[in-house]
Design a protein around this motif. Structure first.
Motif: not given
Length: 90
Positions: A1-17
């Motif tokens: 679960e933590n790995e999944t959260a980290q993966k999506y969080t990084t992807m989302i923030f990077d995309t938005i930035t």
């Protein structure tokens, strides 16, 4: 679960930035130079950024946001606004 959260969080923030930066480079900066970046232009810039984010994010990432926050648009809106403010400050 933590790995999944980290993966999506990084992807989302990077995309938005990256989308905020792209909108600034292709739309906002030239309007600001002309003194024409008004409320309507701000709305258009936001809409352009949101559209880009939604096009880039995978359906899995969108589903993850919905499952963890309950509201895709509100979550993305808040992150885009935060990224705009952060970009403006730097």
């Amino acid at each position: 679960e933590n790995e999944t959260a980290q993966k999506y969080t990084t992807m989302i923030f990077d995309t938005i930035t990256k989308c905020v930066i792209a909108t600034n480079q292709t739309y906002v900066n030239s309007l600001k130079e002309q003194g024409a970046f008004d409320a309507e232009a701000q709305k258009i810039a936001f809409d352009k950024t949101m559209e880009s984010v939604l096009e880039i994010l995978s359906s899995d990432a969108k589903q993850y946001i919905i499952e963890t926050t309950g509201d895709l648009n509100t979550y993305l809106t808040n992150l885009i606004e935060a990224a705009v403010n952060e970009n403006r400050a730097s």
